[in-house]
Design a protein around this motif. Structure first.
Motif, PDB file in Angstrom:
ATOM      1  N   ASN A 237       7.529 -13.663   1.690  1.00  0.00           N
ATOM      2  CA  ASN A 237       6.209 -13.736   2.324  1.00  0.00           C
ATOM      3  C   ASN A 237       5.758 -12.364   2.814  1.00  0.00           C
ATOM      4  O   ASN A 237       4.572 -12.014   2.717  1.00  0.00           O
ATOM      5  N   LEU A 238       6.698 -11.586   3.373  1.00  0.00           N
ATOM      6  CA  LEU A 238       6.378 -10.205   3.774  1.00  0.00           C
ATOM      7  C   LEU A 238       5.945  -9.398   2.565  1.00  0.00           C
ATOM      8  O   LEU A 238       4.923  -8.696   2.606  1.00  0.00           O
ATOM      9  N   TRP A 239       6.714  -9.490   1.501  1.00  0.00           N
ATOM     10  CA  TRP A 239       6.377  -8.765   0.280  1.00  0.00           C
ATOM     11  C   TRP A 239       5.018  -9.197  -0.265  1.00  0.00           C
ATOM     12  O   TRP A 239       4.232  -8.364  -0.728  1.00  0.00           O
ATOM     13  N   ASP A 240       4.752 -10.492  -0.218  1.00  0.00           N
ATOM     14  CA  ASP A 240       3.476 -11.015  -0.717  1.00  0.00           C
ATOM     15  C   ASP A 240       2.308 -10.441   0.072  1.00  0.00           C
ATOM     16  O   ASP A 240       1.283 -10.026  -0.496  1.00  0.00           O
ATOM     17  N   ARG A 241       2.443 -10.393   1.395  1.00  0.00           N
ATOM     18  CA  ARG A 241       1.370  -9.844   2.228  1.00  0.00           C
ATOM     19  C   ARG A 241       1.130  -8.364   1.905  1.00  0.00           C
ATOM     20  O   ARG A 241      -0.019  -7.922   1.784  1.00  0.00           O
ATOM     21  N   MET A 242       2.216  -7.620   1.786  1.00  0.00           N
ATOM     22  CA  MET A 242       2.068  -6.177   1.557  1.00  0.00           C
ATOM     23  C   MET A 242       1.550  -5.868   0.150  1.00  0.00           C
ATOM     24  O   MET A 242       0.744  -4.951  -0.036  1.00  0.00           O
ATOM     25  N   LEU A 243       1.992  -6.657  -0.821  1.00  0.00           N
ATOM     26  CA  LEU A 243       1.601  -6.399  -2.206  1.00  0.00           C
ATOM     27  C   LEU A 243       0.223  -6.952  -2.551  1.00  0.00           C
ATOM     28  O   LEU A 243      -0.597  -6.252  -3.169  1.00  0.00           O
ATOM     29  N   ASN A 244      -0.015  -8.179  -2.157  1.00  0.00           N
ATOM     30  CA  ASN A 244      -1.213  -8.867  -2.641  1.00  0.00           C
ATOM     31  C   ASN A 244      -2.366  -8.908  -1.655  1.00  0.00           C
ATOM     32  O   ASN A 244      -3.521  -9.062  -2.071  1.00  0.00           O
ATOM     33  N   GLN A 245      -2.080  -8.779  -0.361  1.00  0.00           N
ATOM     34  CA  GLN A 245      -3.159  -8.725   0.622  1.00  0.00           C
ATOM     35  C   GLN A 245      -3.487  -7.275   0.984  1.00  0.00           C
ATOM     36  O   GLN A 245      -4.629  -6.834   0.886  1.00  0.00           O
ATOM     37  N   ASP A 246      -2.463  -6.527   1.380  1.00  0.00           N
ATOM     38  CA  ASP A 246      -2.681  -5.134   1.781  1.00  0.00           C
ATOM     39  C   ASP A 246      -2.728  -4.190   0.596  1.00  0.00           C
ATOM     40  O   ASP A 246      -3.240  -3.074   0.716  1.00  0.00           O
ATOM     41  N   LYS A 247      -2.158  -4.625  -0.531  1.00  0.00           N
ATOM     42  CA  LYS A 247      -2.136  -3.830  -1.777  1.00  0.00           C
ATOM     43  C   LYS A 247      -1.596  -2.413  -1.553  1.00  0.00           C
ATOM     44  O   LYS A 247      -2.216  -1.413  -1.915  1.00  0.00           O
ATOM     45  N   VAL A 248      -0.398  -2.338  -0.922  1.00  0.00           N
ATOM     46  CA  VAL A 248       0.212  -1.032  -0.623  1.00  0.00           C
ATOM     47  C   VAL A 248       0.968  -0.467  -1.828  1.00  0.00           C
ATOM     48  O   VAL A 248       1.444   0.671  -1.784  1.00  0.00           O
ATOM     49  N   TYR A 249       1.075  -1.253  -2.877  1.00  0.00           N
ATOM     50  CA  TYR A 249       1.846  -0.814  -4.057  1.00  0.00           C
ATOM     51  C   TYR A 249       1.336  -1.563  -5.280  1.00  0.00           C
ATOM     52  O   TYR A 249       0.757  -2.649  -5.168  1.00  0.00           O
ATOM     53  N   LYS A 250       1.579  -0.979  -6.430  1.00  0.00           N
ATOM     54  CA  LYS A 250       1.229  -1.601  -7.703  1.00  0.00           C
ATOM     55  C   LYS A 250       2.445  -1.531  -8.616  1.00  0.00           C
ATOM     56  O   LYS A 250       3.044  -0.460  -8.781  1.00  0.00           O
ATOM     57  N   THR A 251       2.837  -2.666  -9.151  1.00  0.00           N
ATOM     58  CA  THR A 251       4.026  -2.706 -10.005  1.00  0.00           C
ATOM     59  C   THR A 251       3.920  -1.684 -11.129  1.00  0.00           C
ATOM     60  O   THR A 251       2.906  -1.614 -11.824  1.00  0.00           O
ATOM     61  N   GLY A 252       4.978  -0.875 -11.286  1.00  0.00           N
ATOM     62  CA  GLY A 252       5.006   0.158 -12.323  1.00  0.00           C
ATOM     63  C   GLY A 252       4.366   1.463 -11.904  1.00  0.00           C
ATOM     64  O   GLY A 252       4.312   2.409 -12.696  1.00  0.00           O
ATOM     65  N   PHE A 253       3.894   1.563 -10.648  1.00  0.00           N
ATOM     66  CA  PHE A 253       3.194   2.762 -10.180  1.00  0.00           C
ATOM     67  C   PHE A 253       4.026   4.022 -10.350  1.00  0.00           C
ATOM     68  O   PHE A 253       3.551   5.032 -10.878  1.00  0.00           O
ATOM     69  N   GLU A 254       5.285   3.978  -9.929  1.00  0.00           N
ATOM     70  CA  GLU A 254       6.120   5.180  -9.982  1.00  0.00           C
ATOM     71  C   GLU A 254       6.458   5.585 -11.408  1.00  0.00           C
ATOM     72  O   GLU A 254       6.502   6.771 -11.732  1.00  0.00           O
ATOM     73  N   GLN A 255       6.695   4.604 -12.276  1.00  0.00           N
ATOM     74  CA  GLN A 255       6.975   4.917 -13.669  1.00  0.00           C
ATOM     75  C   GLN A 255       5.730   5.477 -14.363  1.00  0.00           C
ATOM     76  O   GLN A 255       5.819   6.300 -15.266  1.00  0.00           O
ATOM     77  N   GLY A 256       4.573   5.049 -13.918  1.00  0.00           N
ATOM     78  CA  GLY A 256       3.330   5.485 -14.550  1.00  0.00           C
ATOM     79  C   GLY A 256       2.937   6.911 -14.233  1.00  0.00           C
ATOM     80  O   GLY A 256       1.979   7.440 -14.807  1.00  0.00           O
ATOM     81  N   LEU A 257       3.667   7.556 -13.332  1.00  0.00           N
ATOM     82  CA  LEU A 257       3.342   8.936 -12.967  1.00  0.00           C
ATOM     83  C   LEU A 257       3.857   9.947 -13.988  1.00  0.00           C
ATOM     84  O   LEU A 257       3.523  11.125 -13.930  1.00  0.00           O
TER      85      LEU A 257
END
Length: 430
Positions: A237-257
């Motif tokens: 639930n913590l992860w869900d809030r941070m990822l999908n509500q606060d959008k603090v990260y995007k899956t694959g972000f670090e690899q995409g750099l």
């Protein structure tokens, strides 16, 4: 006259024999470690660290070899070391000492390929209290100790000091502060994430968060999973809030750099969990990367959690020179000065607590949060099938959750069902 010569010659030969016997006894008793020939005992030390790690091991081996003349150790780099070790053990060609990832102990000690060191410890007055209890536990099986810890590590929270100062933030001490800081530090440019507030690149960190939620990966009987409950749900639930509500990260972000680009170093990431092995890398960037480290934030009820890992040295059961192998292990891992030589060179936290009293560790603020974390960090559960369960059941389901392809309740339910089956199928060491 001839009779006198014969008697004299007999006496001379008898004296020579007695003198020779005395000389042989003297050589034999000159010290444990020498063969009858008087040559040093030769030991093989297997490890799978090459590059700088190999140089560091060879430095320690050279120092030991120069410290005495009875034993000679040689480091041998091995690829696919475990497979070769098991083959060598059955073929009578075992190494004497091994560089050992500690979590493997409960998998291989039952195969009788490792030699217990309890008698050596007691005989030589080596105190178990001088080592991290969790690290010794990870080197044990069926109430027998199979080695001593070479390194200990645990993940702590790295944060970008410049970003925190500009946002007037303090390092987070709990989940609420972590979520708030991550949200404030995240920067989007339309649909493009420019700065991630926090990294969610490693689904394997679920164990760390579960401890912070007051939970555990396995039940008290250590025969089934224990995360499909309110504790596991609190994590997701913590992860869900941070990822999908606060959008603090995007899956694959670090690899995409781009390949070889470190998001934290380049200012694309404000916070992440990682270990002391990254200190030397981050220090290279000096003023370009002003970072800090704190112990992992506490969970909703004040629980602390992190996972202890690390390596040790073990003696192979197939070694023909176990006493000499122990002398090498003891010289390195039960001697403060020698342990410090290794730790300062390799920048690894010693598993030998007396070495931590040295100013190199005690007075450096970068080490402090890791030393604090190690006081409460726990090793992975000691079940033969745990790694299989985590890798083949839990992490794939967690990854689906992170990608938004599976909700929290389904994720935990599937991970439990698949995980319990894998634990049962791998409960016995084969």
């Amino acid at each position: 006259m001839k009779k006198w010569i014969v008697i004299a010659l007999s006496c001379f030969l008898m004296a020579s024999i007695i003198q020779g016997c005395g000389k042989n006894n003297s050589d034999t008793n000159a010290g444990a470690g020498k063969k009858d020939s008087g040559k040093p005992v030769e030991l093989t030390f297997w490890g799978d660290w090459g590059g700088e790690g190999q140089k560091q091991f060879e430095t320690m081996v050279d120092a030991f070899n120069k410290s005495q003349d009875k034993i000679r150790v040689k480091y041998e780099l091995q690829q696919d070391m475990i497979t070769k070790f098991l083959t060598a053990s059955t073929a009578g060609a075992s190494p004497d000492i091994m560089f050992w990832d500690r979590w493997r102990t409960n998998l291989y000690a039952p195969k009788n390929v490792l030699h217990p060191i309890d008698e050596y410890m007691e005989r030589d007055g080596i105190k178990k209290e001088d080592y991290y209890d969790e690290a010794l536990k990870e080197l044990s099986y069926a109430d027998k100790l199979y080695g001593l810890p070479l390194t200990v590590d645990a993940r702590a929270l790295f944060y970008n000091k410049k970003m925190f100062a500009e946002a007037n933030l303090q390092p987070p001490a709990n989940w609420d502060e972590l979520q708030a800081a991550a949200k404030k530090l995240t920067k989007w440019n339309g649909n493009k994430l420019e700065v991630a507030g926090f990294s969610f690149s490693d689904p394997g960190l679920f164990n760390l968060y579960l401890q912070q939620a007051g939970g555990s990966m396995m039940n008290e009987s250590n025969d089934a999973t224990n995360f499909n409950n309110d504790k596991g749900l609190a994590v997701l639930n913590l992860w869900d809030r941070m990822l999908n509500q606060d959008k603090v990260y995007k899956t694959g972000f670090e690899q995409g750099l781009g390949e070889g680009t470190d998001a934290f170093v380049t200012g694309k990431l404000a916070m992440l969990y990682t270990g002391p092995w990254m200190l030397s890398t981050y220090k290279k960037y000096g003023k370009e990367l002003d970072y800090g480290v704190v112990a992992p934030p506490k969970g909703p009820n004040g629980d602390q959690g992190s996972v202890m890992g690390g390596f040790g040295l073990v003696i192979a059961e197939g070694s023909k020179h176990k006493e000499e192998a122990w002398e090498f292990v003891k010289w390195w891992l039960a001697n403060k000065d020698n342990y410090l030589m290794w730790s300062k060179m390799s920048l690894n936290i010693p598993g030998y607590k007396p070495a931590l009293e040295d100013p190199f560790f005690k007075d450096d603020p970068d080490w402090k949060p890791f030393l604090e974390t190690l006081e409460f960090a726990k090793i992975r559960p000691q079940h033969p099938g745990y790694s299989v369960m985590e890798n083949d059941a839990l992490i794939p389901n967690i990854q689906l959750f992170l990608e938004g392809k599976q909700d929290a309740a389904t994720t935990l339910k599937k991970a439990q069902e698949q995980g319990d089956r894998l634990l049962k199928n791998n409960s016995a060491v084969k």
